[in-house]
Design a protein around this motif. Structure first.
Motif, mmCIF file in Angstrom:
data_model
loop_
_atom_site.group_PDB
_atom_site.id
_atom_site.type_symbol
_atom_site.label_atom_id
_atom_site.label_comp_id
_atom_site.label_asym_id
_atom_site.label_seq_id
_atom_site.Cartn_x
_atom_site.Cartn_y
_atom_site.Cartn_z
ATOM 1 N N THR A 157 0.847 -1.198 0.000
ATOM 2 C CA THR A 157 0.000 0.000 0.000
ATOM 3 C C THR A 157 0.877 1.240 0.000
ATOM 4 N N ALA A 158 0.248 2.364 -0.263
ATOM 5 C CA ALA A 158 0.983 3.634 -0.266
ATOM 6 C C ALA A 158 1.445 4.000 1.140
ATOM 7 N N ALA A 159 0.654 3.617 2.143
ATOM 8 C CA ALA A 159 1.055 3.914 3.527
ATOM 9 C C ALA A 159 2.315 3.143 3.906
ATOM 10 N N ASP A 160 2.439 1.893 3.458
ATOM 11 C CA ASP A 160 3.659 1.126 3.714
ATOM 12 C C ASP A 160 4.866 1.772 3.051
ATOM 13 N N ARG A 161 4.667 2.271 1.855
ATOM 14 C CA ARG A 161 5.762 2.956 1.166
ATOM 15 C C ARG A 161 6.159 4.233 1.896
ATOM 16 N N MET A 162 5.178 4.940 2.437
ATOM 17 C CA MET A 162 5.472 6.171 3.156
ATOM 18 C C MET A 162 6.268 5.882 4.427
ATOM 19 N N VAL A 163 5.875 4.839 5.151
ATOM 20 C CA VAL A 163 6.597 4.471 6.376
ATOM 21 C C VAL A 163 8.018 4.023 6.044
ATOM 22 N N ALA A 164 8.192 3.270 4.969
ATOM 23 C CA ALA A 164 9.531 2.829 4.572
ATOM 24 C C ALA A 164 10.404 4.021 4.179
ATOM 25 N N GLY A 165 9.834 4.967 3.469
ATOM 26 C CA GLY A 165 10.602 6.156 3.097
ATOM 27 C C GLY A 165 10.986 6.990 4.301
ATOM 28 N N ASP A 166 10.079 7.104 5.257
ATOM 29 C CA ASP A 166 10.361 7.873 6.462
ATOM 30 C C ASP A 166 11.436 7.195 7.308
ATOM 31 N N SER A 167 11.344 5.885 7.449
ATOM 32 C CA SER A 167 12.367 5.190 8.237
ATOM 33 C C SER A 167 13.716 5.198 7.533
ATOM 34 N N MET A 168 13.708 5.173 6.199
ATOM 35 C CA MET A 168 14.961 5.273 5.463
ATOM 36 C C MET A 168 15.598 6.650 5.670
ATOM 37 N N ASP A 169 14.765 7.681 5.705
ATOM 38 C CA ASP A 169 15.260 9.027 5.954
ATOM 39 C C ASP A 169 15.898 9.127 7.335
ATOM 40 N N ILE A 170 15.274 8.532 8.326
ATOM 41 C CA ILE A 170 15.817 8.548 9.687
ATOM 42 C C ILE A 170 17.140 7.799 9.751
ATOM 43 N N ILE A 219 29.932 19.767 8.334
ATOM 44 C CA ILE A 219 29.056 19.895 7.170
ATOM 45 C C ILE A 219 28.095 18.720 7.075
ATOM 46 N N TYR A 220 28.542 17.516 7.483
ATOM 47 C CA TYR A 220 27.660 16.354 7.430
ATOM 48 C C TYR A 220 26.536 16.475 8.458
ATOM 49 N N LEU A 221 26.825 17.103 9.573
ATOM 50 C CA LEU A 221 25.795 17.332 10.588
ATOM 51 C C LEU A 221 24.743 18.311 10.080
ATOM 52 N N ASP A 222 25.196 19.352 9.393
ATOM 53 C CA ASP A 222 24.249 20.300 8.804
ATOM 54 C C ASP A 222 23.356 19.635 7.765
ATOM 55 N N ILE A 223 23.965 18.792 6.928
ATOM 56 C CA ILE A 223 23.186 18.090 5.909
ATOM 57 C C ILE A 223 22.190 17.145 6.558
ATOM 58 N N ALA A 224 22.587 16.479 7.656
ATOM 59 C CA ALA A 224 21.679 15.559 8.347
ATOM 60 C C ALA A 224 20.483 16.304 8.940
ATOM 61 N N VAL A 225 20.704 17.485 9.483
ATOM 62 C CA VAL A 225 19.599 18.269 10.051
ATOM 63 C C VAL A 225 18.646 18.714 8.948
ATOM 64 N N ILE A 226 19.181 19.173 7.829
ATOM 65 C CA ILE A 226 18.327 19.593 6.715
ATOM 66 C C ILE A 226 17.557 18.402 6.161
ATOM 67 N N CYS A 227 18.208 17.256 6.045
ATOM 68 C CA CYS A 227 17.547 16.048 5.564
ATOM 69 C C CYS A 227 16.415 15.631 6.501
ATOM 70 N N ALA A 228 16.620 15.741 7.803
ATOM 71 C CA ALA A 228 15.572 15.394 8.763
ATOM 72 C C ALA A 228 14.392 16.364 8.670
ATOM 73 N N MET A 229 14.670 17.646 8.502
ATOM 74 C CA MET A 229 13.576 18.621 8.376
ATOM 75 C C MET A 229 12.773 18.376 7.102
ATOM 76 N N LEU A 230 13.453 18.083 6.009
ATOM 77 C CA LEU A 230 12.736 17.806 4.764
ATOM 78 C C LEU A 230 11.955 16.495 4.852
ATOM 79 N N GLY A 231 12.464 15.544 5.609
ATOM 80 C CA GLY A 231 11.755 14.288 5.795
ATOM 81 C C GLY A 231 10.450 14.463 6.548
ATOM 82 N N ILE A 232 10.434 15.351 7.531
ATOM 83 C CA ILE A 232 9.205 15.626 8.276
ATOM 84 C C ILE A 232 8.180 16.274 7.359
#
Length: 88
Positions: free
Chosen positions: A27-40, A57-70
């Motif tokens: 389902t699409a919900a399963d795909r969404m959960v997998a994408g979110d957990s992959m982002d984390i 710089i990697y810490l900055d990228i990780a914070v931006i990636c987490a914000m975009l994931g939310i």
């Protein structure tokens, strides 16, 4: 210090395993959960690698990636909710 690199590699490997659920999810919900957990997992791997390498710089990228994931999770959830209401 090598432990940080090993854990980062394990997190990255788990993210690759999540790609299967992202592509094959029933389902699409399963795909969404997998994408979110992959982002984390990717964000955790970047934080550990940042600690290992001592470069911020990697810490900055990780914070931006987490914000975009939310934001991504909220948008996809809202889309799925609207689609559910239209199907009724």
């Amino acid at each position: 210090m090598i432990e940080l690199l090993i854990f980062a590699a394990v997190y990255a490997f788990l993210a690759v395993l999540n790609l299967y659920r992202l592509a094959k999810g029933p389902t699409a919900a399963d795909r969404m959960v997998a994408g979110d957990s992959m982002d984390i997992l990717v964000c955790c791997a970047m934080v550990l690698y940042s600690l290992y390498s001592g470069r911020g710089i990697y810490l900055d990228i990780a914070v931006i990636c987490a914000m975009l994931g939310i934001v991504d999770t909220m948008l996809v959830g809202r889309y799925l909710e609207k689609r559910r209401w239209l199907e009724k």
